[in-house]
Motif scaffolding. Structure first.
Motif, short mmCIF file in Angstrom:
data_model
loop_
_atom_site.label_atom_id
_atom_site.label_comp_id
_atom_site.label_asym_id
_atom_site.label_seq_id
_atom_site.Cartn_x
_atom_site.Cartn_y
_atom_site.Cartn_z
N GLU A 1005 12.31 -16.60 42.83
CA GLU A 1005 11.95 -17.48 41.70
C GLU A 1005 10.44 -17.69 41.64
OE1 GLU A 1005 14.22 -20.98 42.41
OE2 GLU A 1005 16.09 -20.17 41.55
N VAL A 1006 9.82 -17.92 42.81
CA VAL A 1006 8.36 -18.13 42.86
C VAL A 1006 7.63 -16.89 42.36
CG1 VAL A 1006 6.41 -18.43 44.43
CG2 VAL A 1006 8.43 -19.88 44.68
N PHE A 1007 8.13 -15.71 42.76
CA PHE A 1007 7.50 -14.46 42.32
C PHE A 1007 7.58 -14.30 40.80
CE2 PHE A 1007 8.21 -9.87 41.31
CZ PHE A 1007 6.88 -9.48 41.42
N VAL A 1008 8.79 -14.51 40.25
CA VAL A 1008 8.99 -14.34 38.80
C VAL A 1008 8.13 -15.34 38.03
CG1 VAL A 1008 10.65 -14.45 36.91
CG2 VAL A 1008 11.32 -13.40 39.08
N GLU A 1009 8.06 -16.57 38.53
CA GLU A 1009 7.24 -17.60 37.88
C GLU A 1009 5.77 -17.16 37.87
OE1 GLU A 1009 6.82 -20.71 35.58
OE2 GLU A 1009 8.77 -20.14 36.41
N GLY A 1010 5.31 -16.58 39.00
CA GLY A 1010 3.92 -16.11 39.09
C GLY A 1010 3.62 -15.01 38.09
N LEU A 1011 4.60 -14.11 37.85
CA LEU A 1011 4.39 -13.03 36.87
C LEU A 1011 4.05 -13.61 35.50
CD1 LEU A 1011 7.34 -10.53 37.63
CD2 LEU A 1011 4.98 -10.41 38.42
N PHE A 1012 4.72 -14.69 35.14
CA PHE A 1012 4.49 -15.28 33.81
C PHE A 1012 3.25 -16.18 33.79
CE2 PHE A 1012 8.66 -13.64 33.27
CZ PHE A 1012 8.82 -13.44 31.91
N ASN A 1013 2.84 -16.66 34.96
CA ASN A 1013 1.64 -17.52 35.01
C ASN A 1013 0.34 -16.72 35.05
OD1 ASN A 1013 3.20 -19.80 35.01
ND2 ASN A 1013 3.19 -20.06 37.24
N PHE A 1014 0.38 -15.53 35.68
CA PHE A 1014 -0.87 -14.80 35.96
C PHE A 1014 -1.08 -13.58 35.08
CE2 PHE A 1014 0.09 -16.37 40.50
CZ PHE A 1014 -0.63 -17.54 40.31
N ASN A 1015 -0.21 -13.34 34.06
CA ASN A 1015 -0.30 -12.06 33.34
C ASN A 1015 -1.58 -11.90 32.53
OD1 ASN A 1015 0.36 -12.95 30.41
ND2 ASN A 1015 2.00 -13.88 31.64
N LEU A 1018 -5.64 -10.12 35.39
CA LEU A 1018 -5.11 -8.94 36.10
C LEU A 1018 -5.33 -9.01 37.61
CD1 LEU A 1018 -5.60 -5.52 34.28
CD2 LEU A 1018 -3.51 -6.58 35.11
N GLU A 1019 -6.46 -9.57 38.02
CA GLU A 1019 -6.74 -9.61 39.47
C GLU A 1019 -5.74 -10.53 40.19
OE1 GLU A 1019 -10.46 -10.45 42.50
OE2 GLU A 1019 -10.87 -9.96 40.41
N LYS A 1020 -5.51 -11.73 39.62
CA LYS A 1020 -4.52 -12.65 40.21
C LYS A 1020 -3.12 -12.04 40.15
CE LYS A 1020 -6.75 -17.14 39.48
NZ LYS A 1020 -6.69 -18.41 38.72
N PHE A 1021 -2.82 -11.39 39.05
CA PHE A 1021 -1.51 -10.76 38.88
C PHE A 1021 -1.30 -9.69 39.96
CE2 PHE A 1021 1.62 -7.90 36.97
CZ PHE A 1021 2.50 -8.78 36.37
N ARG A 1022 -2.34 -8.85 40.16
CA ARG A 1022 -2.26 -7.79 41.18
C ARG A 1022 -2.02 -8.38 42.57
NH1 ARG A 1022 -7.84 -5.76 42.09
NH2 ARG A 1022 -7.89 -7.62 43.39
N ASN A 1023 -2.80 -9.41 42.94
CA ASN A 1023 -2.66 -10.01 44.27
C ASN A 1023 -1.28 -10.64 44.45
OD1 ASN A 1023 -5.24 -9.24 44.86
ND2 ASN A 1023 -6.16 -11.23 44.39
N ASP A 1045 -6.65 0.53 44.47
CA ASP A 1045 -7.37 0.03 43.29
C ASP A 1045 -8.78 -0.40 43.66
OD1 ASP A 1045 -7.99 -1.04 40.89
OD2 ASP A 1045 -6.62 -2.73 40.96
N GLU A 1046 -8.87 -1.34 44.65
CA GLU A 1046 -10.19 -1.83 45.08
C GLU A 1046 -11.01 -0.72 45.73
OE1 GLU A 1046 -7.30 -3.50 45.58
OE2 GLU A 1046 -7.69 -5.55 46.25
N THR A 1047 -10.33 0.11 46.55
CA THR A 1047 -11.05 1.18 47.25
C THR A 1047 -11.69 2.12 46.25
OG1 THR A 1047 -9.35 1.05 48.97
CG2 THR A 1047 -10.79 2.96 49.01
#
Length: 1078
Positions: A1005-1015, A1018-1023, A1045-1047
């Motif tokens: 649930e926390v993961f799915v919520e984060g997808l909708f909060n950080f979309n 992109l950097e927060k979404f990736r992390n 990506d960072e490399t």
């Protein structure tokens, strides 16, 4: 054997050991059966319940290692779903086993590998349990270390492993929050560990324990508070007590290297200078002046060689960080001694060690060059008078107390002369050089480029350019002196001459024009006379290759001296008749290089010449190329093509093209006429190969000339397409008669070359056809598509050429919307037939695989409207093919398919709402689910960036209500009150909940919520996504690809910075890499 798989009965340990024995010592079916049974055993979810019995009672070491592997897998993937009692039981069992095994000196030595594996498992448990469920771990390990010397030594190994796992490898193995928590805990509890280490180093006499403690301390130095290092007596002990004894000197130097690399922000400068002076004094006692290290290196034992390598690491690391500091505060003889050590170590024939030294020499000379540039820039009367600047103590930093640019150059002048000699004597081979001396001492042509050698050459070239700027006269005198020794024979050898000439070629552009002219005239005259004097095919080949390499590097000089340029060109034509194939290759390649850089000088009517030199070359082309192989003739025609491209008068350019292509056209017309009269002429392999070679010449010349080549293409285009159809018919008949094996016959492969080269010619021209798009669409494309599309679709898969896909891709990109009416037939002929070739697996036909997705992307970008007109069944086939594409583990294919997915979603989002609604209702949830499946699959980590980018875009469309049509069945009673956002959240949660049994409902649930909060970020979404993926695997496998990506971004930024820097230093950009012409 299968009895061990029955987990309802107690394990028969004797049988288990016999099965393991059969795996390691058995043969044939017995070994195969044992492998199968043990794989099933280790994969069983209850296998871990058998580990304690195996570890406690088995007499077979291999059995114990299998049990440890089972526990390791459990801890990494399923630890959090075990109950607290089971976790505590496993922890206590492993601790007890380690204590028992490491409690005596004899057992410690005997079970070293076994203990190492148990230590690693204990650390994996610590990463899960400490500190929340095991708060007393550090006090416990410190306390047990004081009870027993052998146990103490093993505890040091555990602490070292823990430090590595938390501080060195945590980024790719743990979530950011967990890594931060563990680092904080270790720093908070470090004082007791440090006290233990200090106590051991002061009191212990057992070498292995001292060594283990120093190795552990080495891992701590990068993160412990600086006061422990600089305010205690650690540095003094390292330099005075542990640097001299042979057993500890290597690890001591590593510790000093680690300390020297710490970022102190201006603090502890006095202690750093003192450490450096003490270290150099200690090294003087051990090494003397290292004067003969180059000659004696092979006589040293492994330990002494390793020690000297570590000394090189220490000196380069410390001086890179603190050169300005020691220049200002340490005795000058200490600083010079350090550089003398590096200079002597640089002469040793040990490539990896030389690379370390080279990196430092580059930093030193770049800093000295920048100093001089800044001094002249800021000096009174300079461009700006800004005064000295910048703090810091590194190579390029000035600041209070630092030496002036002139004083620094003067101080290092003797060292830099030594560096010049070293760089020339160790010069790596440039990629332009094709003549090499092999391991048997023979001169041969090189076919495979060594990327490591090319990288080394680039670094040495950079160093030599700075060294030339710092003292051009010294560089000139050294090079002339070394060339004189080649001339008088005192230093003559292929290797010495090669390295000298490679060095001479590498500094092009770094001297003033006058000096460059003086040096180059001397060098080329000497080399030409050396070529005359030396006897033997190999000697001449070596000297000739060096002449060609040097002249090819100095286009500025050649442009300024027409007569010399003409002489060089004639010498290259002479070399094209040499017996050595590699010399002919280099002559052609060098002619291409000179043609690209000096093309206008060949086209211009030079004073004293009857006509432009290009006309003379074209008139003599037959005699010049008489000894060249077909691929060498292609290079020659390419070079002349570059010359012709400089002629801006269309009529004169057309005449030059006609002159260049006349010999090839005469043969072409003769052969085409012969084939027209009798199609059987194509059964002759020689005829077919001739036709293929002529088309190759056209491709080479077309790429060089550009769009003006249409005059030549017009002469052969209809005949070429007729020939294409003719050989296609013969190939199809051969396949029908002989089966697919016919595609491997020599004559069929030669005919396919004709088809491929015909397509490449069209592809090459279309890429250069700026402003001629309408003519291409009207005159070239229709007959081409008629000849190739049906042929491609009807052929058996092994006979289909990927060049068809690439050419149609190029045409679609160039024509854009003009291709829209042709897309249906392209789709029918190419798409389904190719996808059906590649959808059986992920590996067959790799060229076609990538090409079809690149073509689809180009169509989506340029002719999207044509895709909307596809029948529903074909449209679905296309979408599912894109999904199949991003399921590939082959990164380039997966990345293109993911890019198509995002671009297609964006295209539908902005088109007519009724069309977009229908698309999203039919495909959105299906595509979303497939994206999440590949994102969570270990095999697809390399495409992490495009995966999370597409996912973020899709979530963003839902969250921002840009998709208004319901993605669920709105008529179903259970969906009353449902909306797209809630539906997609539930879909993702359901998919992940079923896939990862080791995750709690709350974690999902926390993961799915984060997808909708950080979309939106992109950097927060990736992390957020990356943390979740690491959680799902709980440290399993290598997660480096998630950081690609960072490399890749860091590498790209570094490249851009280096490019900008290179452009500011004369000579740093190679002539071949600069914009053509003045």
């Amino acid at each position: 054997m299968e009895e061990i798989l029955d987990f309802n009965k107690e394990l028969d340990l004797g049988l288990f050991d016999r099965v393991v024995g059969a795996l390691f010592e058995g043969k044939g079916n017995e070994q195969k059966m044992a492998q199968q049974v043990l794989t099933q055993f280790t994969d069983h979810e209850m296998a871990w319940t058998r580990a304690d019995k195996i570890l406690s009672d088995s007499s077979l070491t291999q059995s114990k290692f299998i049990a440890l592997q089972i526990l390791e897998k459990l801890i990494q993937t399923r630890w959090n779903i075990l109950d607290a009692e089971s976790r505590s039981g496993i922890k206590n069992f492993i601790v007890g086993l380690i204590v028992k095994t490491a409690s005596t000196e004899e057992s410690l030595r005997k079970n070293k590998v076994y203990l190492s594996k148990m230590n690693l498992i204990l650390v994996q448990i610590l990463k899960q349990e400490w500190p929340q469920n095991w708060p007393n771990f550090i006090p416990e390990i410190v306390a047990t270390s004081r009870t027993n010397l052998a146990l103490c030594e093993n505890n040091m190994a555990i602490l070292k492993l823990l430090s590595e796992e938390v501080f060195d490898f945590s980024a790719e193995q743990m979530t950011q929050a967990k890594a931060k928590n563990l680092k904080s805990q270790m720093c908070g509890e470090f004082s007791s560990v440090y006290s233990l280490c200090t106590e051991i180093l002061q009191k212990a006499v057992q070498p292995s324990l001292v060594l283990a403690t120093l190795e552990t301390l080495l891992r701590f130095l990068g993160w412990i508070p600086l006061g422990y290092i600089f305010e205690m007596d650690l540095i003094t002990n390292l330099c005075t007590r542990f640097l001299q004894p042979p057993v500890t000197r290597s690890v001591t130097v590593k510790c000093l290297t680690e300390i020297g690399g710490l970022k102190c922000d201006g603090e502890y400068q006095e202690q750093l200078v003192s450490m450096f002076s003490m270290a150099i004094a200690g090294l003087r006692e051990i090494l003397g002046d290292l004067g003969n290290v180059h000659d004696e290196w092979d006589d040293y034992d492994d330990d002494h060689q390793e020690f000297i390598q570590n000394v090189a690491m220490f000196l380069t690391g410390f001086l890179s960080s603190h050169l300005r500091l020691v220049e200002a505060s340490a005795p000058r003889d200490v600083v010079i001694q350090a550089h003398q050590y590096l200079l002597r170590i640089s002469r040793v024939d040990e490539r990896e060690m030389f690379k370390v030294c080279l990196e430092y020499w580059n930093m030193l000379v770049r800093g000295l060059y920048d100093d001089g540039t800044a001094a002249s820039f800021n000096a009174p009367g300079g461009l700006l008078a800004l005064g000295g600047g910048g703090g810091g103590s590194g190579i390029g930093a000035g600041g209070p107390g630092s030496m002036s640019a002139d004083l620094r150059r003067q101080m290092y002048s003797g060292v830099l002369t030594g560096v010049r000699y070293v760089m020339i004597s160790r010069m790596a081979r440039p990629e332009e050089v094709l003549i090499v001396e092999n391991d048997e001492g023979e001169i041969v042509r090189e076919f495979i480029k060594e990327t490591d050698t090319i990288t080394l050459y680039k670094a040495q070239r950079e160093c030599l350019i700075y060294l030339t700027h710092l003292d051009p006269k010294d560089m000139e005198s050294i090079m002339v002196e070394k060339l004189n020794r080649q001339m008088d024979g005192s230093e003559w050898s292929w290797s010495n001459l090669n390295k000298l000439c490679w060095a001479i070629g590498s500094i092009s552009g770094s001297m003033s024009e006058d000096q460059e002219r003086r040096v180059l005239v001397t060098i080329i005259k000497d080399l030409l006379s050396l070529c005359e004097v030396k006897r033997g095919k190999d000697n001449k080949a070596v000297v000739a290759s060096n002449i060609m390499y040097v002249v090819g590097q100095y286009p500025r000089f050649l442009k300024a001296h027409w007569k010399f340029l003409k002489t060089v060109a004639n010498k290259l034509f002479e070399f094209m008749h040499e017996l050595h194939e590699g010399v002919r290759d280099m002559a052609c390649d060098t002619f291409v290089t000179i043609a690209q850089k000096c093309r206008r000088h060949f086209i211009a009517h030079q004073p004293g010449e009857p006509a432009p030199f290009v006309e003379e070359i074209i008139a003599s082309a037959d005699s010049i190329t008489s000894d060249l192989m077909p691929q060498q003739q292609n290079r020659f025609c390419e070079a002349v093509g570059y010359l012709i491209s400089a002629q801006l008068n269309v009529q004169e350019q057309t005449q030059l093209i006609a002159g260049l292509m006349k010999p090839a056209n005469d043969v072409w017309n003769q052969l085409v006429h012969k084939v027209g009269e009798d199609i059987g002429a194509l059964e002759d392999l020689g005829t077919v190969k001739q036709l293929g070679n002529i088309l190759r010449i056209n491709v080479s010349a077309c790429g060089a000339v550009g769009k003006g080549f249409i005059s030549q293409i017009g002469n052969i285009y209809i005949d070429m397409l007729g020939l294409y159809k003719a050989v296609s018919g013969i190939i199809s008949a051969a396949v029908a008669r002989e089966g697919e094996i016919a595609t491997r016959y020599a004559n069929v492969r030669a005919m396919r070359t004709i088809k491929k080269e015909a397509l490449r010619l069209v592809d090459t021209y279309v890429k250069h056809c700026d402003g001629e798009v309408a003519a291409v669409n009207e005159n070239m494309v229709p007959p081409l598509l008629e000849a190739v599309l049906a042929d491609y679709a009807q052929n058996v898969p092994p006979a289909r050429d990927a060049e068809v896909l690439k050419t149609v891709d190029t045409i679609t990109a160039a024509l854009g919307g003009l291709m829209a009416d042709k897309i249906p037939i392209v789709f029918d002929s190419l798409f389904e037939s190719t996808v059906n070739m590649i959808n059986q697996d992920h590996t067959e036909y790799p060229e076609h695989r990538l090409a079809i997705y690149q073509l689809l992307r180009t169509i989506n970008q340029n002719c999207f409207s044509a895709l909307l007109n596809l029948p529903p069944q074909k449209f679905r086939f296309m979408v599912m093919s894109i999904v199949w594409g991003f399921k590939h583990t082959q990164r380039d294919v997966a990345d293109v398919a993911l890019t198509i997915t995002q671009e297609m979603i964006n295209n539908f989002n902005v088109c007519d709402r009724s069309i977009s609604d229908a698309f999203f209702q039919a495909y959105f949830v299906e595509i979303l689910n497939e994206i999440i499946v590949v994102l969570a699959d270990n095999e697809h980590k390399s495409s992490f960036r495009p995966q999370y980018t597409v996912l973020a875009r899709m979530v963003q469309l839902i969250e921002s209500n840009q998709i208004t049509a319901p993605l669920f069945d709105a008529s179903a009673p259970e969906n009353a009150g449902m909306n797209n956002s809630l539906f997609v959240r539930q879909s993702i949660a359901s998919l992940l909940g079923g896939a990862f049994a080791n995750l709690t409902k709350r974690q999902v649930e926390v993961f799915v919520e984060g997808l909708f909060n950080f979309n939106e970020d992109l950097e927060k979404f990736r992390n957020h996504v990356r943390d979740f993926l690491i959680q799902t695997k709980e440290f399993a496998g290598d997660n480096a690809d998630l950081y690609l990506d960072e490399t890749e971004r860091e590498i790209e930024q570094k490249k851009q910075q280096e490019k900008q820097k290179a452009l500011s230093v004369p000579g740093m950009v190679k002539p071949s890499e600069m914009d053509e012409e003045e």
